[in-house]
Design a protein around this motif. Structure first.
Motif, PDB file in Angstrom:
ATOM      1  N   ARG A   1      42.587   5.010 -28.665  1.00 46.01           N
ATOM      2  CA  ARG A   1      43.430   6.115 -28.219  1.00 46.01           C
ATOM      3  C   ARG A   1      43.428   6.185 -26.694  1.00 46.01           C
ATOM      4  O   ARG A   1      42.373   6.105 -26.061  1.00 46.01           O
ATOM      5  N   ARG A   2      44.594   6.356 -26.165  1.00 47.03           N
ATOM      6  CA  ARG A   2      44.699   6.445 -24.701  1.00 47.03           C
ATOM      7  C   ARG A   2      45.035   7.877 -24.295  1.00 47.03           C
ATOM      8  O   ARG A   2      46.011   8.418 -24.757  1.00 47.03           O
ATOM      9  N   GLY A   3      44.217   8.482 -23.478  1.00 50.81           N
ATOM     10  CA  GLY A   3      44.480   9.846 -23.006  1.00 50.81           C
ATOM     11  C   GLY A   3      44.214   9.940 -21.518  1.00 50.81           C
ATOM     12  O   GLY A   3      43.873   8.955 -20.873  1.00 50.81           O
ATOM     13  N   PHE A   4      44.390  11.132 -20.994  1.00 49.63           N
ATOM     14  CA  PHE A   4      44.130  11.289 -19.540  1.00 49.63           C
ATOM     15  C   PHE A   4      43.200  12.473 -19.270  1.00 49.63           C
ATOM     16  O   PHE A   4      43.081  12.955 -18.161  1.00 49.63           O
ATOM     17  N   ALA A   5      42.550  12.937 -20.324  1.00 47.97           N
ATOM     18  CA  ALA A   5      41.640  14.069 -20.139  1.00 47.97           C
ATOM     19  C   ALA A   5      40.525  13.713 -19.179  1.00 47.97           C
ATOM     20  O   ALA A   5      40.183  14.483 -18.273  1.00 47.97           O
ATOM     21  N   LEU A   6      39.974  12.526 -19.351  1.00 46.57           N
ATOM     22  CA  LEU A   6      38.864  12.119 -18.477  1.00 46.57           C
ATOM     23  C   LEU A   6      39.326  12.050 -17.024  1.00 46.57           C
ATOM     24  O   LEU A   6      38.657  12.541 -16.108  1.00 46.57           O
TER      25      LEU A   6
ATOM     26  N   VAL B   1      39.798  15.535 -15.699  1.00 46.68           N
ATOM     27  CA  VAL B   1      38.503  16.181 -15.411  1.00 46.68           C
ATOM     28  C   VAL B   1      37.904  15.612 -14.139  1.00 46.68           C
ATOM     29  O   VAL B   1      37.395  16.341 -13.279  1.00 46.68           O
ATOM     30  N   LEU B   2      37.979  14.278 -14.020  1.00 46.07           N
ATOM     31  CA  LEU B   2      37.441  13.654 -12.808  1.00 46.07           C
ATOM     32  C   LEU B   2      38.173  14.148 -11.565  1.00 46.07           C
ATOM     33  O   LEU B   2      37.564  14.458 -10.529  1.00 46.07           O
ATOM     34  N   PHE B   3      39.489  14.233 -11.680  1.00 40.90           N
ATOM     35  CA  PHE B   3      40.278  14.736 -10.544  1.00 40.90           C
ATOM     36  C   PHE B   3      39.874  16.164 -10.169  1.00 40.90           C
ATOM     37  O   PHE B   3      39.683  16.503  -8.999  1.00 40.90           O
ATOM     38  N   ALA B   4      39.753  16.969 -11.230  1.00 37.53           N
ATOM     39  CA  ALA B   4      39.357  18.354 -10.973  1.00 37.53           C
ATOM     40  C   ALA B   4      37.988  18.411 -10.325  1.00 37.53           C
ATOM     41  O   ALA B   4      37.735  19.196  -9.388  1.00 37.53           O
ATOM     42  N   LEU B   5      37.081  17.568 -10.803  1.00 35.82           N
ATOM     43  CA  LEU B   5      35.730  17.558 -10.218  1.00 35.82           C
ATOM     44  C   LEU B   5      35.773  17.160  -8.752  1.00 35.82           C
ATOM     45  O   LEU B   5      35.073  17.734  -7.911  1.00 35.82           O
ATOM     46  N   VAL B   6      36.611  16.161  -8.442  1.00 32.83           N
ATOM     47  CA  VAL B   6      36.718  15.713  -7.053  1.00 32.83           C
ATOM     48  C   VAL B   6      37.258  16.845  -6.170  1.00 32.83           C
ATOM     49  O   VAL B   6      36.753  17.114  -5.080  1.00 32.83           O
ATOM     50  N   VAL B   7      38.320  17.505  -6.672  1.00 35.24           N
ATOM     51  CA  VAL B   7      38.906  18.605  -5.885  1.00 35.24           C
ATOM     52  C   VAL B   7      37.882  19.719  -5.682  1.00 35.24           C
ATOM     53  O   VAL B   7      37.690  20.224  -4.572  1.00 35.24           O
ATOM     54  N   ILE B   8      37.237  20.111  -6.763  1.00 30.53           N
ATOM     55  CA  ILE B   8      36.239  21.185  -6.648  1.00 30.53           C
ATOM     56  C   ILE B   8      35.112  20.755  -5.720  1.00 30.53           C
ATOM     57  O   ILE B   8      34.640  21.518  -4.867  1.00 30.53           O
ATOM     58  N   GLY B   9      34.682  19.492  -5.865  1.00 24.76           N
ATOM     59  CA  GLY B   9      33.613  18.992  -4.996  1.00 24.76           C
ATOM     60  C   GLY B   9      34.012  19.045  -3.539  1.00 24.76           C
ATOM     61  O   GLY B   9      33.220  19.422  -2.676  1.00 24.76           O
ATOM     62  N   ALA B  10      35.275  18.634  -3.271  1.00 27.21           N
ATOM     63  CA  ALA B  10      35.743  18.659  -1.879  1.00 27.21           C
ATOM     64  C   ALA B  10      35.764  20.081  -1.332  1.00 27.21           C
ATOM     65  O   ALA B  10      35.367  20.342  -0.189  1.00 27.21           O
ATOM     66  N   LEU B  11      36.239  21.001  -2.163  1.00 33.48           N
ATOM     67  CA  LEU B  11      36.274  22.397  -1.719  1.00 33.48           C
ATOM     68  C   LEU B  11      34.875  22.935  -1.448  1.00 33.48           C
ATOM     69  O   LEU B  11      34.606  23.556  -0.416  1.00 33.48           O
ATOM     70  N   VAL B  12      33.991  22.680  -2.405  1.00 31.46           N
ATOM     71  CA  VAL B  12      32.623  23.170  -2.233  1.00 31.46           C
ATOM     72  C   VAL B  12      31.977  22.509  -1.016  1.00 31.46           C
ATOM     73  O   VAL B  12      31.284  23.151  -0.221  1.00 31.46           O
ATOM     74  N   GLY B  13      32.226  21.184  -0.867  1.00 29.35           N
ATOM     75  CA  GLY B  13      31.675  20.478   0.280  1.00 29.35           C
ATOM     76  C   GLY B  13      32.176  21.066   1.586  1.00 29.35           C
ATOM     77  O   GLY B  13      31.423  21.267   2.539  1.00 29.35           O
TER      78      GLY B  13
ATOM     79  N   VAL C   1      45.245  22.389 -26.069  1.00 32.72           N
ATOM     80  CA  VAL C   1      43.893  22.298 -25.473  1.00 32.72           C
ATOM     81  C   VAL C   1      44.000  21.948 -23.985  1.00 32.72           C
ATOM     82  O   VAL C   1      43.337  22.544 -23.127  1.00 32.72           O
ATOM     83  N   PHE C   2      44.861  20.986 -23.686  1.00 32.56           N
ATOM     84  CA  PHE C   2      45.015  20.585 -22.286  1.00 32.56           C
ATOM     85  C   PHE C   2      45.560  21.738 -21.432  1.00 32.56           C
ATOM     86  O   PHE C   2      45.138  21.936 -20.292  1.00 32.56           O
ATOM     87  N   SER C   3      46.509  22.477 -21.987  1.00 28.83           N
ATOM     88  CA  SER C   3      47.034  23.622 -21.237  1.00 28.83           C
ATOM     89  C   SER C   3      45.943  24.635 -20.945  1.00 28.83           C
ATOM     90  O   SER C   3      45.842  25.178 -19.827  1.00 28.83           O
ATOM     91  N   ILE C   4      45.135  24.895 -21.970  1.00 34.48           N
ATOM     92  CA  ILE C   4      44.033  25.856 -21.749  1.00 34.48           C
ATOM     93  C   ILE C   4      43.086  25.337 -20.683  1.00 34.48           C
ATOM     94  O   ILE C   4      42.676  26.062 -19.770  1.00 34.48           O
ATOM     95  N   LEU C   5      42.780  24.050 -20.786  1.00 34.22           N
ATOM     96  CA  LEU C   5      41.886  23.465 -19.787  1.00 34.22           C
ATOM     97  C   LEU C   5      42.495  23.546 -18.395  1.00 34.22           C
ATOM     98  O   LEU C   5      41.833  23.903 -17.418  1.00 34.22           O
TER      99      LEU C   5
END
Lengths: 323, 296
Positions: free
Chosen positions: A3-8, A11-23, B23-27
């Protein structure tokens, strides 16, 4: 099944953005903290500098005054909990000192360290090295027995090397606002008074609150500043009342008496100058010229000035020194 | 074309897609809210730091300028709640030689003892003050005598003994100061400055300084030093930046009072930012009393 998705990725993008902001926030906070610590370190250094200068002024090493010639420098280091101060005292002239206090505050890092320098001017209360006479009185003097008052400059016994040449021109013997009162005073021995002239008119210590012997300084200030320095062998004796000197007794320097000065017996020796409301000299004296002797001594007065504690020059005496 | 009724399909069903989208929208919504909150927090922190920096800068500048003021000698020409007209002492030195209208001052040294130090170098137009006391003169009769500086330059040689230094500055005065000026006499240099809390062309309030132009006999254009600060006089904000001379017993010296009696200056600086929609206005302030060092 693959299965191919983009959740990971999301999440990684969000982590990077949050990390940059916090940094960024951390960086900004750190800069603010550093700046605050720098300011605090500077204030601590200034406080240390002021404490160093005040410490030198309040606990003045009186031998320093006699030790330093114009241009000479003395230094003191004061250690504090998180820093310290080094104070340099430079003598500028007979009465003025230039004080530089460099305060520093220490810290775990160089960013916490700071240095500030301040300058104070300090001045000795002036003692007039050439009073009008060896004995200056407001209401006259009585010279009995074998007492003697001399306006001829003379060094105290044993001070020859320290004093240098004496003045060729004498000061008066006794000075009083009303010399005619002196004429009527009891002077037992011809030649008991020496000076140019032996008796002269001069405003004297008639004001009980101010001493003309010390440049008009207030009595209370003098009481704080005056002292004797054993090492210098001379000093300033302030008496708020009457003073009886019973021989044998020797004093070199300046005596200021707000009441009556009496010398009793033989062997009273004063080199320097005496200011008194009244003076009764030589009571009960019998030795030839040994009853009481007050002799003008410029050297003793200059040494006595060194026994004074300098006071801060309040008029533009404080300034922070930049570079 | 052959048909394979039992071949495995690799795609998602509609239900799976819908669930994944929800789920993605909620996230996304949660992450977005978090990011917005973080951004607000970061901006708030940044603003708070900026406000603190402005307050600290303004107070530090005023403190440094006001410490050496000597009110009894007339260093405060005028004072108000937004203005201080001062003779600021920019440093001091010990004269190492003097001749006619020229005085030689040692060059400042960075480490150790120094016989000169300046927060700003002396310049033409400043006033040099000499602590004059003639030989035999009483202590109380000593006074600071001021003369205008007309030129400043490096001396060809340093200072002679006993106040020797390798380098020296040659100060040329508008008139001779002898015999008060001599080797060993302390000097101070003062410069006229006017400190003001003022409203600039952009509508904001700043702490600014003006120096005196000797050539034009007028104040130069004011330059902002720190700010912007909270506006004065805005309705409901009476606590804008202000200055007040403080006399004995902590009593403010009003406009009709004698600034010579001042012991220090009470300073209030405040900063704010335009409130965001629906958010309360934020402001910080600092209040300090700066005590003059040259009062008994």
């Amino acid at each position: 099944m693959t299965r191919r998705g983009f959740a990971l990725a999301a999440v990684l993008f969000a982590l990077v953005v949050i990390g940059a902001l916090v940094g960024g926030m951390f960086f900004a906070s750190l800069e603010g903290i550093r700046a605050s610590r720098g300011v605090a370190a500077g204030e601590r250094a200034l406080a240390a500098a002021e404490r160093g200068a005040d410490s030198v002024m309040s606990v003045w090493d009186r031998s320093r005054t006699a030790r330093l010639a114009a241009g000479d420098v003395d230094s003191v280091t004061l250690r504090l909990d998180d820093g310290g101060a080094t104070v340099w005292v430079t003598r500028l002239d007979d009465a003025t000192f230039w004080i530089v206090s460099a305060g520093w505050s220490g810290g775990a890092t160089a960013a916490d360290a700071a240095t500030r320098r301040i300058n104070l001017l300090a001045r000795l209360t002036t003692i007039d090295p050439r009073p009008p006479a060896a004995l200056v009185t407001a209401f006259g003097a009585t010279v009995e027995g074998t007492a003697r008052v001399s306006g001829i400059d003379g060094a105290p016994d044993g001070w020859g090397a320290r004093c240098g040449d004496t003045l060729t021109e004498p000061v008066g013997g006794i000075a009083s606002p009303d010399p005619s009162a002196m004429v009527s005073a009891v002077i037992a021995n011809p030649g008991a008074l020496e000076g140019a002239p032996a008796v002269r008119a001069a405003l004297a210590a008639a004001d009980s609150g101010v001493s003309p012997a010390m440049g008009g300084a207030a009595w209370r200030a003098l009481a704080l500043d005056a002292d004797t320095v054993p090492a210098a062998g001379a000093g300033v004796l302030l008496v708020d009342g009457d003073l009886d000197l019973v021989g044998p007794y020797r004093f070199d320097g300046l005596i200021v008496v707000r009441g009556t000065l009496r010398t009793v017996g033989n062997g009273v020796r004063v080199h320097g100058a005496v200011f008194a409301q009244r003076a009764v000299l030589g009571v009960g004296s019998s030795e030839a010229w040994g009853g009481a002797q007050i002799q003008y001594s410029r050297c003793a007065l200059e040494q006595a000035r060194n026994a004074m504690r300098p006071h801060r020059e309040w008029r533009r005496g404080w300034v922070e020194l930049g570079y | 074309m052959p048909h394979h009724p039992h071949a495995r399909r690799t795609g998602m069903t509609l239900a799976e897609l819908l669930v994944a989208l929800i789920v993605f929208s909620i996230l996304c919504a949660a992450i977005g809210a978090l990011l917005i909150r973080q951004e607000r927090f970061a901006r708030g922190t940044r603003d708070a730091l900026s406000r603190h920096v402005r307050l600290r800068e303004g107070l530090a500048v005023l403190t440094r300028e006001l410490y050496p003021v000597s009110p009894r000698l007339g260093d405060i020409a005028a004072a108000g709640d937004t203005l201080l007209d001062l003779s600021v002492t920019i440093g001091g030195a010990v004269a190492c030689a003097a001749s006619g209208a020229e005085i030689l001052l040692p060059a400042p040294s960075i480490g150790g003892n120094t016989l000169a130090g300046w927060s700003e170098p002396p310049a033409a137009g400043d006033t040099l003050l000499v602590l004059a006391r003639e030989a035999g003169q009483s202590d109380t009769a000593a006074a600071w005598r001021g003369t205008a500086i007309v030129a400043v330059g490096a001396a060809a040689a340093g200072c002679p003994a006993p106040f020797a230094s390798a380098a020296a500055d040659r100060i040329t005065l508008s008139a001779p100061q002898e015999p008060a000026a001599r080797a060993g006499v302390p000097v101070r240099v003062v410069r006229r400055y006017r400190w003001r809390l003022y409203r600039a062309g952009d509508g904001d309030w700043y702490l600014g300084a003006q120096d005196w132009s000797v050539e034009r006999a007028a104040w130069n254009t004011i330059q902002p030093v720190s700010g912007p600060y909270r506006a004065r006089g805005r309705a409901g904000t009476p606590g804008g930046p202000r200055l007040a001379l403080i006399g004995p017993a902590g009593v403010p010296i009003g406009g009709a009072g004698d600034p010579r009696a001042a012991l220090g200056v009470a300073v209030v600086l405040s900063v704010d930012r335009a409130p965001a929609a629906g958010a309360p206005a934020r402001f910080d302030s600092v209040a300090a009393f700066i005590a003059f060092r040259n009062v008994p």
